[in-house]
Design a protein around this motif. Structure first.
Motif: not given
Length: 65
Positions: A2, A29, A31, A34
């Motif tokens: 993202i 990021q 996980r 996501n």
């Protein structure tokens, strides 16, 4: 992955191009973010498909005069 959208300037577009080319690494990021985003996308597509299917099943063809 993202990517947060910033200001839409030529420099920002250059940064995005470099990220796509692999020259610049983005920050890792979590996980879970996501996975939640993917789950919400699948749920939205499923609901849209279900709604469209329900609308088309209730339509009855009327004979032409």
């Amino acid at each position: 992955m993202i990517i947060r959208l910033g200001r839409l300037t030529p420099g920002y577009f250059r940064l995005l191009q470099r990220q796509v080319a692999g020259e610049v690494q983005t920050q890792p990021q979590d996980r879970a973010v996501n996975q939640i985003a993917m789950m919400l996308a699948i749920m939205g597509l499923s609901l849209s498909y279900y709604s469209a299917k329900q609308m088309t099943e209730n339509v009855q063809a009327q004979p032409a005069p």
